[in-house]
Design a protein around this motif. Structure first.
Motif, PDB file in Angstrom:
ATOM      1  N   PRO A   1       0.833  -1.218   0.000  1.00 37.12           N
ATOM      2  CA  PRO A   1       0.000   0.000   0.000  1.00 37.12           C
ATOM      3  C   PRO A   1       0.862   1.260   0.000  1.00 37.12           C
ATOM      4  CG  PRO A   1      -0.645  -1.529   1.765  1.00 37.12           C
ATOM      5  CD  PRO A   1       0.710  -1.948   1.256  1.00 37.12           C
ATOM      6  N   THR A   2       0.538   2.214  -0.866  1.00 44.14           N
ATOM      7  CA  THR A   2       1.273   3.491  -0.911  1.00 44.14           C
ATOM      8  C   THR A   2       0.293   4.636  -1.184  1.00 44.14           C
ATOM      9  OG1 THR A   2       1.672   3.860  -3.287  1.00 44.14           O
ATOM     10  CG2 THR A   2       3.084   2.238  -2.191  1.00 44.14           C
ATOM     11  N   MET A   3       0.829   5.847  -1.027  1.00 41.72           N
ATOM     12  CA  MET A   3       0.051   7.030  -1.422  1.00 41.72           C
ATOM     13  C   MET A   3       0.645   7.634  -2.700  1.00 41.72           C
ATOM     14  SD  MET A   3      -1.309   8.703   2.064  1.00 41.72           S
ATOM     15  CE  MET A   3       0.198   9.516   2.560  1.00 41.72           C
TER      16      MET A   3
ATOM     17  N   HIS B   1       9.191   6.559  -4.744  1.00 38.19           N
ATOM     18  CA  HIS B   1      10.652   6.725  -4.698  1.00 38.19           C
ATOM     19  C   HIS B   1      11.279   5.377  -4.377  1.00 38.19           C
ATOM     20  CE1 HIS B   1      10.039   6.647  -0.399  1.00 38.19           C
ATOM     21  NE2 HIS B   1       9.240   7.703  -0.460  1.00 38.19           N
TER      22      HIS B   1
ATOM     23  N   GLY C   1      12.325   4.133  -1.720  1.00 43.68           N
ATOM     24  CA  GLY C   1      11.789   3.484  -0.514  1.00 43.68           C
ATOM     25  C   GLY C   1      10.624   2.578  -0.881  1.00 43.68           C
ATOM     26  N   HIS C   2       9.672   3.131  -1.642  1.00 38.45           N
ATOM     27  CA  HIS C   2       8.531   2.329  -2.087  1.00 38.45           C
ATOM     28  C   HIS C   2       8.995   1.145  -2.941  1.00 38.45           C
ATOM     29  CE1 HIS C   2       6.584   6.472  -1.823  1.00 38.45           C
ATOM     30  NE2 HIS C   2       5.850   5.765  -0.994  1.00 38.45           N
TER      31      HIS C   2
ATOM     32  N   LEU D   1      10.153  -1.791  -1.077  1.00 37.34           N
ATOM     33  CA  LEU D   1       9.043  -2.626  -0.591  1.00 37.34           C
ATOM     34  C   LEU D   1       8.548  -3.525  -1.730  1.00 37.34           C
ATOM     35  CD1 LEU D   1       6.711  -0.227   1.485  1.00 37.34           C
ATOM     36  CD2 LEU D   1       8.777  -1.361   2.201  1.00 37.34           C
TER      37      LEU D   1
ATOM     38  N   PHE E   1       5.309  -3.016   4.632  1.00 44.60           N
ATOM     39  CA  PHE E   1       5.250  -1.638   5.130  1.00 44.60           C
ATOM     40  C   PHE E   1       6.645  -1.202   5.567  1.00 44.60           C
ATOM     41  CE2 PHE E   1       1.003  -3.304   5.644  1.00 44.60           C
ATOM     42  CZ  PHE E   1       0.183  -2.241   5.300  1.00 44.60           C
ATOM     43  N   GLY E   2       6.908   0.113   5.490  1.00 41.63           N
ATOM     44  CA  GLY E   2       8.225   0.638   5.860  1.00 41.63           C
ATOM     45  C   GLY E   2       8.356   0.873   7.353  1.00 41.63           C
TER      46      GLY E   2
ATOM     47  N   ASP F   1       7.722   4.562   8.970  1.00 42.51           N
ATOM     48  CA  ASP F   1       6.474   4.893   9.673  1.00 42.51           C
ATOM     49  C   ASP F   1       6.311   3.866  10.795  1.00 42.51           C
ATOM     50  OD1 ASP F   1       5.226   7.071   7.845  1.00 42.51           O
ATOM     51  OD2 ASP F   1       5.963   5.532   6.497  1.00 42.51           O
TER      52      ASP F   1
ATOM     53  N   PRO G   1      13.320  -2.031   6.344  1.00 38.76           N
ATOM     54  CA  PRO G   1      14.116  -0.912   6.872  1.00 38.76           C
ATOM     55  C   PRO G   1      14.045   0.349   6.002  1.00 38.76           C
ATOM     56  CG  PRO G   1      15.372  -2.961   6.961  1.00 38.76           C
ATOM     57  CD  PRO G   1      14.109  -3.255   6.192  1.00 38.76           C
ATOM     58  N   THR G   2      14.233   1.493   6.634  1.00 42.48           N
ATOM     59  CA  THR G   2      14.147   2.790   5.951  1.00 42.48           C
ATOM     60  C   THR G   2      15.232   2.934   4.886  1.00 42.48           C
ATOM     61  OG1 THR G   2      13.260   3.777   7.940  1.00 42.48           O
ATOM     62  CG2 THR G   2      14.225   5.292   6.340  1.00 42.48           C
ATOM     63  N   VAL G   3      14.823   3.353   3.709  1.00 46.41           N
ATOM     64  CA  VAL G   3      15.764   3.615   2.618  1.00 46.41           C
ATOM     65  C   VAL G   3      16.100   5.109   2.642  1.00 46.41           C
ATOM     66  CG1 VAL G   3      16.121   3.500   0.121  1.00 46.41           C
ATOM     67  CG2 VAL G   3      14.734   1.754   1.272  1.00 46.41           C
TER      68      VAL G   3
ATOM     69  N   MET H   1      14.142   8.771   2.607  1.00 47.57           N
ATOM     70  CA  MET H   1      13.346   9.083   1.412  1.00 47.57           C
ATOM     71  C   MET H   1      11.888   9.275   1.790  1.00 47.57           C
ATOM     72  SD  MET H   1      14.849   6.887  -1.663  1.00 47.57           S
ATOM     73  CE  MET H   1      16.577   6.991  -2.072  1.00 47.57           C
TER      74      MET H   1
HETATM   75  P1  AMP Z   1       3.508   6.380   1.754  1.00 52.28           P
HETATM   76  O1  AMP Z   1       3.324   6.427   0.276  1.00 52.28           O
HETATM   77  O2  AMP Z   1       4.333   7.497   2.308  1.00 52.28           O
HETATM   78  O3  AMP Z   1       2.230   6.138   2.511  1.00 52.28           O
HETATM   79  O4  AMP Z   1       4.394   5.089   2.025  1.00 52.28           O
HETATM   80  C1  AMP Z   1       3.971   3.827   1.579  1.00 52.28           C
HETATM   81  C2  AMP Z   1       4.823   2.785   2.238  1.00 52.28           C
HETATM   82  O5  AMP Z   1       6.189   2.999   1.913  1.00 52.28           O
HETATM   83  C3  AMP Z   1       4.722   2.825   3.785  1.00 52.28           C
HETATM   84  O6  AMP Z   1       4.716   1.494   4.281  1.00 52.28           O
HETATM   85  C4  AMP Z   1       5.973   3.557   4.165  1.00 52.28           C
HETATM   86  O7  AMP Z   1       6.433   3.229   5.463  1.00 52.28           O
HETATM   87  C5  AMP Z   1       6.944   3.061   3.107  1.00 52.28           C
HETATM   88  N1  AMP Z   1       8.063   3.997   2.959  1.00 52.28           N
HETATM   89  C6  AMP Z   1       7.989   5.338   2.759  1.00 52.28           C
HETATM   90  N2  AMP Z   1       9.220   5.880   2.725  1.00 52.28           N
HETATM   91  C7  AMP Z   1      10.089   4.855   2.913  1.00 52.28           C
HETATM   92  C8  AMP Z   1      11.517   4.760   2.990  1.00 52.28           C
HETATM   93  N3  AMP Z   1      12.292   5.833   2.871  1.00 52.28           N
HETATM   94  N4  AMP Z   1      12.057   3.539   3.192  1.00 52.28           N
HETATM   95  C9  AMP Z   1      11.278   2.433   3.324  1.00 52.28           C
HETATM   96  N5  AMP Z   1       9.933   2.458   3.257  1.00 52.28           N
HETATM   97  C10 AMP Z   1       9.349   3.645   3.055  1.00 52.28           C
END
Ligand code: AMP
Length: 282
Positions: free
Chosen positions: A28-30, A34, A36-37, A40, A146-147, A150, A174-176, A184
């Motif tokens: 799931p994303t918004m 980038h 990070g997504h 996943l 999920f990242g 968050d 883990p956070t990218v 990110m």
């Molecule tokens: P978002 O689009 O911001 O809602 O993020 C969608 C998913 O990507 C969520 O599970 C976030 O935690 C994950 N996410 C966002 N930024 C990063 C990052 N820099 N590294 C890893 N996961 C990320």
């Protein structure tokens, strides 16, 4: 890659895969994707036969309408990136498709909902839990990714899945980071060049906290030290600095003896950034 705008379209695709005995992963994303997504997405591809990415800027998790309006979007670019990763389907519903008139039911994790980010943004995690439950029910995936960025969100979702016996396995990733250490985020494009530089203070503060945690400090002493560290950057408006039990997010009393998570939220201009790191004192 299938582009599904309705629940029935994505359900049809998933039904065929499941009938063929294939496993399904959900990311799931918004949107405004980038690395990070995409990390996943790669984790999901590695673990599952089929991968669905959802793109939905969920209005019910935004407190301020201005923040929702300012959220960056670029569907065509997102689709190209996902196609290149070999994603099987994108689910990008409209707000009306997700929330028909007279929608009444919500999902709440009672205790976690009110802590930390939930206290600063009442209703935020209710919005997250409700939309994620709907996405789980729509996609019928075996696993979701999920990242850890968050961190509270990941814990909230794991708790919700456990408490409601939702048949899905949650994986944290883990956070990218950018090469200079900035986590990110889709919001980073809204930073001015000066704020972009200033925002590096967050990752530096986490490294500082990681170093200091083994020094026999209490959680509140560490919070103070991290606050003072971030305050050296005049462009950073600190919203919150919290040092909590990494497993439960409960407050830590006395000296830190078990892993803690350091959670940061700060504004640079009007852009709210968050970052986190788990630190082990042993
Ligand atoms: P978002 O689009 O911001 O809602 O993020 C969608 C998913 O990507 C969520 O599970 C976030 O935690 C994950 N996410 C966002 N930024 C990063 C990052 N820099 N590294 C890893 N996961 C990320």
């Amino acid at each position: 890659m299938e582009i599904c705008r309705t629940k029935s379209d994505i359900r049809t695709a998933v039904k065929q895969w499941r009938a063929a005995g294939e496993s399904v992963g959900l990311v799931p994303t918004m949107g405004f994707l980038h690395e990070g997504h995409l990390t996943l997405v790669r984790a999901a591809k590695e673990a599952c036969d089929r991968v669905i990415v959802t793109i939905f800027v969920n209005p019910t998790q935004f407190g301020e309408a201005a923040d929702l309006d300012a959220y960056p979007r670029d569907e065509a670019r997102d689709f190209a990136l996902l196609e290149a990763e070999g994603v099987d389907a994108v689910f990008c519903p409209s707000v009306d498709e997700m929330y028909p008139a007279d929608t009444q039911t919500t999902v709440v994790t009672e205790r976690l909902e009110k802590m930390l980010m939930g206290e600063l943004r009442p209703g935020h995690f209710k919005g997250v839990c409700t939309v994620v439950t709907k996405l789980f029910n729509i996609a019928q995936a075996d696993r979701a990714f999920f990242g850890e960025k968050d961190y509270q969100q990941l814990l909230v979702i794991k708790t919700m899945v456990r408490d409601l016996d939702i048949p899905i396995e949650i994986t944290g990733v883990p956070t990218v980071r950018e090469v200079d250490g900035l986590a990110m985020s889709s919001r980073n494009v809204r930073l001015t060049p000066d704020d972009r530089k200033a925002a590096l203070i967050l990752n530096k503060a986490l490294a500082f906290a990681d170093y200091e945690v083994s020094d026999g400090r209490t959680a509140s002493e560490l919070e103070e030290a991290v606050r003072a560290f971030i305050a050296k950057e005049p462009r950073a408006q600190i919203e919150s600095v919290d040092v909590r039990d990494a497993a439960t997010l409960e407050e830590v009393t006395g000296q830190i003896t078990a892993p803690v998570v350091i959670l940061l939220a700060a504004r640079f201009g009007d852009v709210l950034l968050i970052d986190q790191r788990v630190a082990d004192p042993t």
